[in-house]
Design an enzyme around this catalytic site. Structure first.
Site, PDB file in Angstrom:
ATOM      1  N   LYS A 133       0.715  -1.307   0.086  1.00  9.63           N
ATOM      2  CA  LYS A 133      -0.147   0.063  -0.034  1.00  9.63           C
ATOM      3  C   LYS A 133       0.838   1.250   0.044  1.00  9.63           C
ATOM      4  O   LYS A 133       1.962   1.031   0.480  1.00  9.63           O
ATOM      5  CB  LYS A 133      -0.891  -0.107   1.456  1.00  9.63           C
ATOM      6  CG  LYS A 133      -0.257   0.231   2.671  1.00  9.63           C
ATOM      7  CD  LYS A 133       0.120   1.593   2.959  1.00  9.63           C
ATOM      8  CE  LYS A 133      -1.167   2.637   2.906  1.00  9.63           C
ATOM      9  NZ  LYS A 133      -0.680   4.028   3.316  1.00  9.63           N
ATOM     10  N   THR A 144       7.543   5.523   1.593  1.00 10.52           N
ATOM     11  CA  THR A 144       6.611   5.570   2.541  1.00 10.52           C
ATOM     12  C   THR A 144       5.530   4.546   2.180  1.00 10.52           C
ATOM     13  O   THR A 144       4.795   4.808   1.352  1.00 10.52           O
ATOM     14  CB  THR A 144       5.774   6.877   2.682  1.00 10.52           C
ATOM     15  OG1 THR A 144       6.716   7.754   3.256  1.00 10.52           O
ATOM     16  CG2 THR A 144       4.993   6.703   3.991  1.00 10.52           C
TER      17      THR A 144
END
Length: 405
Positions: A180, A191
């Site tokens: 994700k 990130t």
């Protein structure tokens, strides 16, 4: 899921409201060799701190992931909650608590609602056990890696999955990954959350070495917005359930396995950037003929992360001046009077000088494509580096202006 010996499920636990998958679980039938790469930020979420500690033993058997709340900057209570939720999984499946890897993503500064985990974990357990009656009673549980991928989503618009296979000792082994990430993406490392599973038999030391190589060539070479999170986590678990012999370091089979792992990581990295918050274009920034690899990477990263360059991509403006300006502050050594810049096969700049309106019009047509490559040749050496980036759109601002609401 073809990877043997792993099961996965996801549930609507209430962390993000009643209509969103927000809690996922992956469980191996046996303890697996495990390796991880985590955020480089000095500010680290409780699941990152706990996960690092637990991976010191080189083994894991379960991954518990939630979206909606990052469990970051939550003090001693955040660490306690991470342990409590992991203990619930350990109790439910009869495994060692230290073999449960926690992962969270979402809003920073908010505490986990442990009650959601108390309600959700039994539903996850029912799904993994194949208990049809319990699953029907739960009413909200889904199985499979894609369900976990959807439970991990925050501002992502699509789930991200990838799989590969190869042969070790004549036995087909499988790899599968989920990830994700759509915002707060900037190396090193991007990130994101990413979990990769394999039924190959691999020593955890070799697993760690291979994962680091794959992450460095993929997740460490992407950027969406220049921000690094508190929760970045990549985990790789190998449970050996394929029945193949132990992977031998330096063997042809190890090189083949490394290639499959590299491909999965790069595939997922591309999916993350393509799904960047508000993004309309996927762009490869390639810096060629740099003095060394470090300078090539620094130059590519600076261009790929420039807000002015990225807004020009969105506006389909072939403004090469922004690219060479970013290059100039990258720290790379080069002679501006020998640089060339191209958009796909359209060379716009040669020897540091633009080639005119006709060429600029052709480059503008390239920028209208959903995917293209910007190639910058420094002519200072033989080192090359690629970075993946995307454009900055109006929607990026809208998404992040009211992220918590």
């Amino acid at each position: 899921m073809k990877v043997r010996g792993f099961k996965a499920s996801a549930v609507k636990s209430g962390i993000r409201g009643k209509d969103r998958l927000d809690l996922g679980l992956i469980v191996s039938e046996v303890p697996a060799a495990a390796a991880g790469v985590f955020t480089t930020s000095r500010v680290q979420a409780a699941p990152v701190v706990l996960g690092r500690q637990r991976l010191a033993g080189g083994r894991a058997q379960a991954i518990l992931v939630n979206s909606g709340i990052a469990n970051a900057c939550t003090g001693a209570g955040g660490m306690l909650n991470a342990r409590l939720c992991g203990a619930m999984v350990a109790d439910a499946f009869g495994i060692e608590e230290g073999l449960v890897q926690p992962a969270s993503t979402g809003v920073i500064g908010m505490p986990l609602d442990v009650e959601c985990f108390r309600l959700g974990i039994p539903k996850l357990q029912a799904a993994l056990a194949g208990d049809a009656v319990s699953i029907e009673a739960a009413g909200v549980t889904e199985t499979g890696l894609e369900a976990v991928a959807r439970a991990m989503m925050t501002t992502d618009t699509v789930p991200k999955t990838a799989d590969r296979s190869c042969k070790i000792g004549g036995v087909e082994v499988y790899l599968a990954g989920v990830a994700k990430g759509a915002g707060m993406i900037m190396p090193d490392m991007a990130t994101m959350l990413c979990f990769i599973l394999t039924d190959a038999a691999v020593d955890h030391g070799l697993l760690r070495t291979m994962l680091k190589q794959s992450v460095d060539a993929s997740f460490n070479r992407i950027t969406i917005d220049g921000d690094t999170s508190t929760n970045d986590t990549v985990l790789l678990l190998a449970n050996g359930k394929a029945g193949a012999p132990l992977l031998v370091p330096g063997s042809q089979e190890q090189l083949l396995f490394q290639q499959q792992l590299d491909e999965i990581c790069l595939d997922l990295a591309r999916q993350i950037v393509r799904d960047g918050e508000g993004a309309t274009k996927l762009v490869t920034v390639r810096v060629a003929q740099a003095a060394d690899e470090g300078q090539a990477r620094a130059a590519a990263r600076t261009i790929a992360n420039s807000s002015l360059v990225k807004t020009a991509f969105f506006g389909e403006d072939a403004n090469w001046g922004r690219i060479i300006a970013a290059l100039g502050r990258s720290g790379a050594e080069f002679d501006p009077e020998v640089v060339s810049i191209a958009f796909d096969d359209v060379v716009m700049v040669e020897n540091g000088v633009g080639l005119g309106a006709e060429v600029e019009a052709a480059a503008t047509e390239v920028l209208r494509r959903p995917e293209f490559t910007v190639t910058v040749k420094l002519r200072a050496g033989s080192a090359d580096a690629d970075y993946l980036t995307c454009d900055f759109s109006l929607d990026y601002v809208k998404i992040n202006a009211d992220y918590r609401t």
